[in-house]
Scaffold this motif. Structure first.
Motif, PDB file in Angstrom:
ATOM      1  N   ILE A  42       0.826  -1.214   0.000  1.00  0.00           N
ATOM      2  CA  ILE A  42       0.000   0.000   0.000  1.00  0.00           C
ATOM      3  C   ILE A  42       0.862   1.267   0.000  1.00  0.00           C
ATOM      4  CG2 ILE A  42      -1.688   1.335   1.319  1.00  0.00           C
ATOM      5  CD1 ILE A  42      -2.904  -1.028  -0.164  1.00  0.00           C
ATOM      6  N   PRO A  43       1.869   1.371   0.878  1.00  0.00           N
ATOM      7  CA  PRO A  43       2.755   2.550   0.803  1.00  0.00           C
ATOM      8  C   PRO A  43       3.470   2.664  -0.544  1.00  0.00           C
ATOM      9  CG  PRO A  43       3.016   1.460   2.914  1.00  0.00           C
ATOM     10  CD  PRO A  43       2.180   0.553   2.060  1.00  0.00           C
ATOM     11  N   TRP A  44       3.845   1.513  -1.127  1.00  0.00           N
ATOM     12  CA  TRP A  44       4.521   1.566  -2.424  1.00  0.00           C
ATOM     13  C   TRP A  44       3.578   2.077  -3.506  1.00  0.00           C
ATOM     14  CZ3 TRP A  44       9.007   1.910  -4.629  1.00  0.00           C
ATOM     15  CH2 TRP A  44       9.076   1.763  -6.020  1.00  0.00           C
ATOM     16  N   ILE A  45       2.318   1.661  -3.486  1.00  0.00           N
ATOM     17  CA  ILE A  45       1.352   2.129  -4.477  1.00  0.00           C
ATOM     18  C   ILE A  45       1.206   3.645  -4.394  1.00  0.00           C
ATOM     19  CG2 ILE A  45      -1.102   2.103  -5.104  1.00  0.00           C
ATOM     20  CD1 ILE A  45      -1.147  -0.862  -4.344  1.00  0.00           C
ATOM     21  N   PHE A  46       1.178   4.177  -3.165  1.00  0.00           N
ATOM     22  CA  PHE A  46       1.116   5.635  -2.981  1.00  0.00           C
ATOM     23  C   PHE A  46       2.336   6.311  -3.602  1.00  0.00           C
ATOM     24  CE2 PHE A  46       2.975   8.847   0.052  1.00  0.00           C
ATOM     25  CZ  PHE A  46       2.359   9.951  -0.530  1.00  0.00           C
ATOM     26  N   PHE A  47       3.505   5.790  -3.321  1.00  0.00           N
ATOM     27  CA  PHE A  47       4.736   6.394  -3.823  1.00  0.00           C
ATOM     28  C   PHE A  47       4.815   6.311  -5.342  1.00  0.00           C
ATOM     29  CE2 PHE A  47       9.209   5.935  -5.133  1.00  0.00           C
ATOM     30  CZ  PHE A  47       9.696   7.166  -4.716  1.00  0.00           C
ATOM     31  N   SER A  48       4.539   5.142  -5.908  1.00  0.00           N
ATOM     32  CA  SER A  48       4.647   4.967  -7.357  1.00  0.00           C
ATOM     33  C   SER A  48       3.629   5.830  -8.096  1.00  0.00           C
ATOM     34  CB  SER A  48       4.486   3.494  -7.744  1.00  0.00           C
ATOM     35  OG  SER A  48       3.208   3.007  -7.376  1.00  0.00           O
ATOM     36  N   VAL A  91       4.757   9.457  -8.185  1.00  0.00           N
ATOM     37  CA  VAL A  91       5.859   9.718  -9.120  1.00  0.00           C
ATOM     38  C   VAL A  91       5.402   9.581 -10.576  1.00  0.00           C
ATOM     39  CG1 VAL A  91       8.136   8.966  -9.900  1.00  0.00           C
ATOM     40  CG2 VAL A  91       7.607   9.012  -7.460  1.00  0.00           C
ATOM     41  N   THR A  92       4.749   8.469 -10.908  1.00  0.00           N
ATOM     42  CA  THR A  92       4.409   8.210 -12.313  1.00  0.00           C
ATOM     43  C   THR A  92       3.341   9.167 -12.840  1.00  0.00           C
ATOM     44  OG1 THR A  92       2.915   6.450 -11.557  1.00  0.00           O
ATOM     45  CG2 THR A  92       5.098   5.786 -12.321  1.00  0.00           C
ATOM     46  N   SER A  93       2.183   9.185 -12.192  1.00  0.00           N
ATOM     47  CA  SER A  93       1.129  10.099 -12.670  1.00  0.00           C
ATOM     48  C   SER A  93       1.439  11.539 -12.287  1.00  0.00           C
ATOM     49  CB  SER A  93      -0.242   9.673 -12.126  1.00  0.00           C
ATOM     50  OG  SER A  93      -0.225   9.548 -10.725  1.00  0.00           O
ATOM     51  N   GLY A  94       2.225  11.721 -11.217  1.00  0.00           N
ATOM     52  CA  GLY A  94       2.619  13.073 -10.824  1.00  0.00           C
ATOM     53  C   GLY A  94       3.525  13.740 -11.830  1.00  0.00           C
ATOM     54  N   ILE A  99       9.021   2.221 -16.612  1.00  0.00           N
ATOM     55  CA  ILE A  99      10.060   1.190 -16.546  1.00  0.00           C
ATOM     56  C   ILE A  99      10.912   1.367 -15.288  1.00  0.00           C
ATOM     57  CG2 ILE A  99      12.073   0.222 -17.728  1.00  0.00           C
ATOM     58  CD1 ILE A  99      10.830   1.302 -20.358  1.00  0.00           C
ATOM     59  N   ILE A 100      11.247   2.629 -14.989  1.00  0.00           N
ATOM     60  CA  ILE A 100      12.071   2.923 -13.808  1.00  0.00           C
ATOM     61  C   ILE A 100      11.368   2.472 -12.529  1.00  0.00           C
ATOM     62  CG2 ILE A 100      13.055   4.770 -12.395  1.00  0.00           C
ATOM     63  CD1 ILE A 100      13.556   6.323 -14.991  1.00  0.00           C
ATOM     64  N   ILE A 101      10.071   2.784 -12.421  1.00  0.00           N
ATOM     65  CA  ILE A 101       9.308   2.423 -11.221  1.00  0.00           C
ATOM     66  C   ILE A 101       9.183   0.917 -11.081  1.00  0.00           C
ATOM     67  CG2 ILE A 101       6.989   2.472 -10.220  1.00  0.00           C
ATOM     68  CD1 ILE A 101       8.558   4.957  -9.608  1.00  0.00           C
ATOM     69  N   ALA A 120      11.388  -1.349 -12.112  1.00  0.00           N
ATOM     70  CA  ALA A 120      12.680  -1.817 -11.622  1.00  0.00           C
ATOM     71  C   ALA A 120      12.880  -1.415 -10.163  1.00  0.00           C
ATOM     72  CB  ALA A 120      13.802  -1.244 -12.494  1.00  0.00           C
ATOM     73  N   TRP A 121      12.460  -0.200  -9.824  1.00  0.00           N
ATOM     74  CA  TRP A 121      12.584   0.326  -8.458  1.00  0.00           C
ATOM     75  C   TRP A 121      11.825  -0.543  -7.467  1.00  0.00           C
ATOM     76  CZ3 TRP A 121      12.369   6.340  -7.641  1.00  0.00           C
ATOM     77  CH2 TRP A 121      12.825   6.645  -6.352  1.00  0.00           C
ATOM     78  N   GLN A 122      10.658  -1.028  -7.887  1.00  0.00           N
ATOM     79  CA  GLN A 122       9.861  -1.875  -7.000  1.00  0.00           C
ATOM     80  C   GLN A 122      10.600  -3.156  -6.632  1.00  0.00           C
ATOM     81  OE1 GLN A 122       5.980  -2.856  -8.487  1.00  0.00           O
ATOM     82  NE2 GLN A 122       5.413  -4.056  -6.697  1.00  0.00           N
ATOM     83  N   PHE A 123      11.273  -3.749  -7.607  1.00  0.00           N
ATOM     84  CA  PHE A 123      11.987  -4.998  -7.333  1.00  0.00           C
ATOM     85  C   PHE A 123      13.283  -4.753  -6.557  1.00  0.00           C
ATOM     86  CE2 PHE A 123       9.228  -6.445 -10.769  1.00  0.00           C
ATOM     87  CZ  PHE A 123       8.807  -7.664 -10.261  1.00  0.00           C
ATOM     88  N   LEU A 124      13.767  -3.513  -6.573  1.00  0.00           N
ATOM     89  CA  LEU A 124      14.961  -3.175  -5.799  1.00  0.00           C
ATOM     90  C   LEU A 124      14.608  -2.640  -4.410  1.00  0.00           C
ATOM     91  CD1 LEU A 124      17.107  -1.484  -8.597  1.00  0.00           C
ATOM     92  CD2 LEU A 124      17.517  -3.710  -7.510  1.00  0.00           C
ATOM     93  N   THR A 125      13.339  -2.703  -4.071  1.00  0.00           N
ATOM     94  CA  THR A 125      12.850  -2.300  -2.748  1.00  0.00           C
ATOM     95  C   THR A 125      12.298  -3.543  -2.063  1.00  0.00           C
ATOM     96  OG1 THR A 125      12.233  -0.136  -3.674  1.00  0.00           O
ATOM     97  CG2 THR A 125      11.308  -0.714  -1.533  1.00  0.00           C
ATOM     98  N   PRO A 126      12.616  -3.763  -0.783  1.00  0.00           N
ATOM     99  CA  PRO A 126      12.169  -4.996  -0.102  1.00  0.00           C
ATOM    100  C   PRO A 126      10.672  -5.012   0.212  1.00  0.00           C
ATOM    101  CG  PRO A 126      13.310  -3.564   1.441  1.00  0.00           C
ATOM    102  CD  PRO A 126      13.463  -2.929   0.091  1.00  0.00           C
TER     103      PRO A 126
END
Length: 258
Positions: A71-77, A80-83, A176-178, A180-186
C-alpha cells in the motif's frame, strides 16, 4: 519562508484540486470509489499466489507481510508516475493565471496520500482477521513514517513533473524505472535475504528504510529503530530540497514549453 507563505495562501486552491481529483478519478465507472480498495487487493492476491504458492517465500502470513508494504509503495509509485504529468495536465491553468506552480505537485501527491489513508482501512481489516493484532506503542509511529514518505513522494513528484514539461518521453520512461525500483525495494521479500555486498545499494534506495519502518510497525508489531526513521527522514528531506531547487529553476519557462 516566503515561498512557504505563498503556497499557504493558496491552500484553498490545493484543497479544491484534491477534491476535484478525488471526485473525478473514477467518474463514470460502475464501482467508482471502490476501486481505491479493489486495486491493491487484486495486486495482493496476485503477489501472494506467486510468492507464497509458486515461488514459496516461506514467510509466515505472507499476505500481511506483503500488504503492509504494498500500500505505501502504491502511494509512492502513483505520486511519481502520474505526478510526472501533473503540470502538463493543467497546462491551460498554467498559461492563463498566476499561482505558485508548486501547488500542482502538492495537490497531486496529497490526492494519492488520501487514497493511501483510505486503503489503510483495508490494512487494519486484514490485520484484524489475521489474528496478528496491533501494538499501540508501535502504531503511534505510523503518522511519522507516513509524513516522511509524503515528503519523499513530494520531492520526487516535483523533480519529475518539472522535467517532464521539457522531456515528454520521461512520462513513459518512468513506468520502466518504477517497475525496476519496486523490485529493488524490499516489498515482496525481506531485507534479510539481500546479499551483504549489495546492501549499500539497497540502503541508498530512499524507499528501503520507509518500507522497513512500515513493516516493523504493522507486521512485526515493534517500534521502528531510531536509525531507520532518521535514515528515512534525511533521505526524504534531501530529495525534497533537490526537488524544490529543480522545480524553481525550471518553472520559469513552463508556460512557454506548454
Amino acid at each position: 519562508m516566503s515561498k512557504i507563505k505563498e503556497i499557504y495562501a493558496y491552500r484553498q486552491m490545493i484543497v479544491s484540486l484534491v477534491r476535484k481529483d478525488l471526485r473525478g478519478r473514477y467518474k463514470g465507472s460502475i464501482l467508482g470509489f471502490l476501486w481505491t480498495f479493489i486495486n491493491p487487493l487484486l495486486q495482493l492476491m496476485v503477489y501472494t499466489m506467486v510468492f507464497s504458492v509458486i515461488l514459496r517465500a516461506g514467510i509466515d502470513k505472507y499476505y500481511l507481510f506483503l500488504f503492509v508494504a504494498l500500500i505505501p509503495w502504491i502511494f509512492f509509485s502513483a505520486s511519481v508516475t502520474s505526478g510526472s504529468s501533473c503540470i502538463i495536465a493543467q497546462k491551460d491553468l498554467v498559461k492563463k493565471i498566476y499561482f505558485p506552480r508548486e501547488v500542482l505537485p502538492i495537490s497531486h501527491v496529497t490526492t494519492c496520500f488520501v487514497n493511501m489513508l483510505l486503503s489503510f482501512i483495508v490494512i487494519f481489516f486484514v490485520i484484524a482477521i489475521s489474528g496478528v493484532g496491533i501494538n499501540i506503542s508501535s502504531v503511534l509511529y505510523l503518522p511519522i513514517i507516513m509524513i516522511v514518505e509524503y515528503i519523499l513522494a513530494l520531492g520526487m513528484a516535483m523533480i519529475f513533473s518539472a522535467l517532464t514539461v521539457y522531456l515528454r518521453d520521461l512520462e513513459y520512461i518512468l513506468g520502466i524505472i518504477i517497475m525496476a525500483w519496486q523490485f529493488l525495494t524490499p516489498i515482496m521479500y525481506s531485507i534479510d535475504i539481500v546479499p551483504e555486498n549489495i546492501m549499500p545499494i539497497f540502503m541508498a534506495n530512499p524507499m528501503t528504510p520507509i518500507i522497513i519502518a512500515y513493516r516493523d510497525i504493522l507486521y512485526y508489531k515493534q517500534i521502528p529503530q531510531v536509525s531507520t526513521l532518521l535514515h528515512a527522514f534525511i533521505l526524504g528531506i534531501v530529495f525534497l530540497i533537490i526537488g524544490n531547487i529543480i522545480f524553481s529553476k525550471l518553472q520559469k519557462h513552463f508556460a512557454e514549453e506548454l
